[in-house]
Motif scaffolding. Structure first.
Motif, PDB file in Angstrom:
ATOM      1  N   GLY A 286       0.817  -1.197   0.000  1.00 46.40           N
ATOM      2  CA  GLY A 286       0.000   0.000   0.000  1.00 46.40           C
ATOM      3  C   GLY A 286       0.856   1.254   0.000  1.00 46.40           C
ATOM      4  O   GLY A 286       1.937   1.286  -0.603  1.00 46.40           O
ATOM      5  N   GLU A 287       0.398   2.264   0.720  1.00 51.84           N
ATOM      6  CA  GLU A 287       1.128   3.521   0.780  1.00 51.84           C
ATOM      7  C   GLU A 287       2.455   3.353   1.499  1.00 51.84           C
ATOM      8  O   GLU A 287       2.585   2.534   2.414  1.00 51.84           O
ATOM      9  N   HIS A 288       3.419   4.156   1.079  1.00 53.65           N
ATOM     10  CA  HIS A 288       4.749   4.186   1.694  1.00 53.65           C
ATOM     11  C   HIS A 288       5.412   2.805   1.668  1.00 53.65           C
ATOM     12  O   HIS A 288       6.192   2.460   2.555  1.00 53.65           O
ATOM     13  N   SER A 289       5.060   2.016   0.666  1.00 57.39           N
ATOM     14  CA  SER A 289       5.654   0.688   0.455  1.00 57.39           C
ATOM     15  C   SER A 289       5.480  -0.223   1.660  1.00 57.39           C
ATOM     16  O   SER A 289       6.325  -1.088   1.939  1.00 57.39           O
ATOM     17  N   GLN A 290       4.398  -0.041   2.388  1.00 56.16           N
ATOM     18  CA  GLN A 290       4.059  -0.913   3.514  1.00 56.16           C
ATOM     19  C   GLN A 290       3.000  -1.920   3.065  1.00 56.16           C
ATOM     20  O   GLN A 290       2.258  -1.677   2.121  1.00 56.16           O
ATOM     21  N   LEU A 291       2.926  -3.040   3.781  1.00 59.91           N
ATOM     22  CA  LEU A 291       1.917  -4.041   3.450  1.00 59.91           C
ATOM     23  C   LEU A 291       0.533  -3.401   3.508  1.00 59.91           C
ATOM     24  O   LEU A 291       0.193  -2.702   4.463  1.00 59.91           O
ATOM     25  N   SER A 292      -0.253  -3.630   2.484  1.00 66.93           N
ATOM     26  CA  SER A 292      -1.564  -2.994   2.384  1.00 66.93           C
ATOM     27  C   SER A 292      -2.552  -3.628   3.362  1.00 66.93           C
ATOM     28  O   SER A 292      -2.389  -4.775   3.805  1.00 66.93           O
ATOM     29  N   ASP A 293      -3.609  -2.869   3.689  1.00 67.63           N
ATOM     30  CA  ASP A 293      -4.671  -3.422   4.525  1.00 67.63           C
ATOM     31  C   ASP A 293      -5.349  -4.596   3.830  1.00 67.63           C
ATOM     32  O   ASP A 293      -5.807  -5.544   4.495  1.00 67.63           O
ATOM     33  N   SER A 351      11.610  -2.214  -1.385  1.00 69.40           N
ATOM     34  CA  SER A 351      10.883  -1.001  -1.039  1.00 69.40           C
ATOM     35  C   SER A 351      11.737   0.001  -0.277  1.00 69.40           C
ATOM     36  O   SER A 351      11.214   0.859   0.426  1.00 69.40           O
ATOM     37  N   SER A 352      13.052  -0.089  -0.413  1.00 70.82           N
ATOM     38  CA  SER A 352      13.935   0.809   0.322  1.00 70.82           C
ATOM     39  C   SER A 352      13.968   2.214  -0.276  1.00 70.82           C
ATOM     40  O   SER A 352      14.409   3.158   0.375  1.00 70.82           O
ATOM     41  N   ALA A 366      21.299   6.093 -11.972  1.00 68.16           N
ATOM     42  CA  ALA A 366      20.208   5.707 -11.077  1.00 68.16           C
ATOM     43  C   ALA A 366      18.878   5.784 -11.816  1.00 68.16           C
ATOM     44  O   ALA A 366      18.678   6.640 -12.683  1.00 68.16           O
ATOM     45  N   ALA A 367      17.969   4.885 -11.481  1.00 68.15           N
ATOM     46  CA  ALA A 367      16.652   4.843 -12.124  1.00 68.15           C
ATOM     47  C   ALA A 367      15.580   4.657 -11.065  1.00 68.15           C
ATOM     48  O   ALA A 367      15.836   4.105  -9.989  1.00 68.15           O
ATOM     49  N   ASP A 368      14.390   5.102 -11.374  1.00 69.38           N
ATOM     50  CA  ASP A 368      13.252   4.955 -10.470  1.00 69.38           C
ATOM     51  C   ASP A 368      12.375   3.827 -11.003  1.00 69.38           C
ATOM     52  O   ASP A 368      11.512   4.040 -11.851  1.00 69.38           O
ATOM     53  N   ARG A 369      12.607   2.627 -10.523  1.00 67.49           N
ATOM     54  CA  ARG A 369      11.885   1.446 -10.997  1.00 67.49           C
ATOM     55  C   ARG A 369      10.717   1.131 -10.069  1.00 67.49           C
ATOM     56  O   ARG A 369      10.823   1.261  -8.847  1.00 67.49           O
ATOM     57  N   ASP A 370       9.620   0.684 -10.641  1.00 67.45           N
ATOM     58  CA  ASP A 370       8.462   0.263  -9.859  1.00 67.45           C
ATOM     59  C   ASP A 370       8.639  -1.215  -9.513  1.00 67.45           C
ATOM     60  O   ASP A 370       8.530  -2.088 -10.385  1.00 67.45           O
ATOM     61  N   THR A 371       8.925  -1.495  -8.257  1.00 65.75           N
ATOM     62  CA  THR A 371       9.202  -2.874  -7.831  1.00 65.75           C
ATOM     63  C   THR A 371       8.079  -3.439  -6.959  1.00 65.75           C
ATOM     64  O   THR A 371       8.253  -4.482  -6.330  1.00 65.75           O
TER      65      THR A 371
END
Length: 504
Positions: A286-293, A351-352, A366-371
């Motif tokens: 979910g948000e902030h790369s934390q486990l979603s609800d 998610s670092s 450097a690249a901004d990859r969606d992981t």
């Protein structure tokens, strides 16, 4: 051409230049003609969970067309003795075109298919493992609007004659290289053959377990797959076991997927990773790369139904010699981040916010990859005694159950079952005492399933007669005092290991 197709090791995919889901009968007939295919094999799991095979000789174009269009008739009472009576036993087997692959073992060019079962009225056979999984996946989507995806980790021991040169360290085989690991080439060959059948492998490596017993080396290995639709994930695990056993036989090696080989050595699991997809996007984070609800609610369902899931994923007494403390196998109902003592582990994600590739390779911008797509949550109790399709269906039902619970109730349950420590360390005994235990034998696994069977039968996913058959099978072992009996009889475990050495 699609780059995935260009690099596909599946000969049918590479030749047709199509993804498997797009295969038509005309495509396959063209492949048969141009590649000189002389045999067609139908393959399918039966009630015992093993692959069964029906062979056809291709003696004319018309016959090949008939086989692919009409399938064949088989004796259902021999394949599913608990569910089909001999007095009305015929079933149809129909090939699923997307599963086509060339047999990597046969000297005769052979095209193979996994098949679906149908009854005499044309309806899907309701107790077929594959059909049960399809009902579970469809019910999950209908209820949640999400697609349930999965992947498996397949652990197994390879056994060969003892070699005195470069002996391995006992129980220290994790990611070991040659010459201390003797059988890495075999694993690589297995991976290559599995890929030819369409298996989408993530990686392979040697595992923790290695030891010497009675002049033989036992080396534990693991092959892990990539996430995909749950039906495909089950198909790949089924075929991978078939490949590994066939190749071992050709190489003169022995292989066991048994949950436990001997006391004090690492057991072999079949961990299942899951992720939840919405319109092709992984919503496990979910948000902030934390486990979603959403993911936490699904995990709550796993927590609620975990004891019953052992009835699908741990189907013989040796399973319960593996589920003991200090062996990186779960014993209690809990979950945690990066925690291998927990039943459900949320693996370390990407998610670092740091481009790790750039850090390791400063010459690369450097690249901004969606992981986000990488994130999963992993059920660690199952092993290869499981019926893979029943297990995947059970996990799918459990996650749907969590998502159908009132949201605040599911999130509260998830919070209660979260642990951030090794629960088997003595200093954490108080926390351990608050957690429910998994069943410790097949008999109690059956009791756990029977208590909540209505959840698995809801929406028609598991047919009552399938649940009845599972319960009967588990109780037939008569192992209600399994661990106490093993303490009284030091040879009991060895006899059980010998009996179920080739399980699954």
């Amino acid at each position: 051409m699609d780059k995935q197709i260009q690099l596909s090791p599946n000969e049918v995919v590479a030749f047709l230049g199509k993804r498997p889901a797009e295969f038509t009968r005309e495509d396959l007939l063209r492949f048969i003609v141009e590649k000189g295919i002389r045999m067609i094999d139908f393959m399918y799991p039966a009630e015992d969970g093993r692959v069964k095979t029906l062979n056809f000789t291709v003696h004319s174009y018309e016959y090949a067309d008939t086989i692919l269009a009409e399938g064949e008739r088989v004796d259902g009472s021999s394949l599913f003795p608990s569910f089909v009576e001999a007095g009305k036993s015929d079933l149809y087997v129909i090939p699923r075109y997307r599963t086509a692959f060339v047999d990597p073992f046969s000297e005769i060019p052979t095209l193979c298919f996994l098949c679906s079962f149908f009854g005499g009225n044309g309806e899907p056979f309701d107790c077929a493992p594959h059909q049960t999984l399809m009902r579970a996946a469809n019910a999950f989507y209908a209820s949640t609007g999400l697609t349930f995806e999965a992947m498996g980790e397949l652990e197994y021991y390879v056994i060969t004659e003892e070699d005195d040169l470069f002996p391995a360290s006992d129980q220290r085989g994790y990611h070991e290289s040659e010459p201390f690991a003797k059988l890495n080439d075999f694993r690589r060959a297995c991976m290559d053959h599995v890929a030819k059948t369409g298996g989408m492998i993530k990686y392979g490596h040697s595992e923790v377990g290695n030891f010497t017993l009675d002049g033989r080396i036992y080396e534990q290995n693991e092959i892990e797959f990539l996430p995909c639709p749950v039906e495909t994930a089950a198909d790949q695990l089924l075929l991978a076991k078939w490949v590994i056993r066939n190749l071992a036989y050709q190489w003169g090696l022995d292989v066991s997927f048994a949950p436990k080989i001997t006391v004090g050595k690492a057991g072999s699991g079949m961990h299942i990773h899951m992720r939840l997809m919405k319109d092709g996007v992984n919503v496990t984070l979910g948000e902030h790369s934390q486990l979603s609800d959403i993911a936490k609610r699904a995990i709550a369902g796993l927590m609620k139904l975990a004891p019953a899931i052992t009835a699908f994923g741990n189907k013989n007494p040796t399973s319960y010699f593996r589920l003991v403390p200090h062996q990186e196998a779960p014993t209690n109902v809990c979950w945690g981040d990066c925690n291998r003592s927990a039943l459900v582990r949320v693996p370390l994600g990407w998610s670092s916010g740091t481009d790790l590739c750039h850090s390791a390779n400063p010459q690369i911008p450097a690249a901004d990859r969606d992981t986000r797509g990488k994130q999963t949550f992993e059920m660690r109790s199952p092993d290869c005694s499981a019926d893979i399709y029943q297990l995947m269906a059970g996990l799918c039902v459990a996650c749907r159950y969590g998502l159908e619970m009132p949201e605040d109730e599911a999130l509260r349950l998830a919070a209660e079952k979260y642990v951030d420590m090794d629960i088997h360390k003595s200093e954490n005994a108080a926390r351990l005492a608050t957690l429910d235990c998994l069943p410790d034998c097949c008999a109690r696994s059956a009791d756990a399933l029977e208590a909540v069977r209505g959840v698995f039968e809801a929406e028609g996913v598991f047919r009552p007669k399938m649940i009845d058959g599972i319960l009967k099978g588990l109780r037939s072992f008569g192992d209600s005092d399994l661990h106490e009996a093993a303490r009284r009889d030091s040879d009991l475990m060895r006899r059980l290991v010998d009996e179920y050495f080739y399980c699954g």
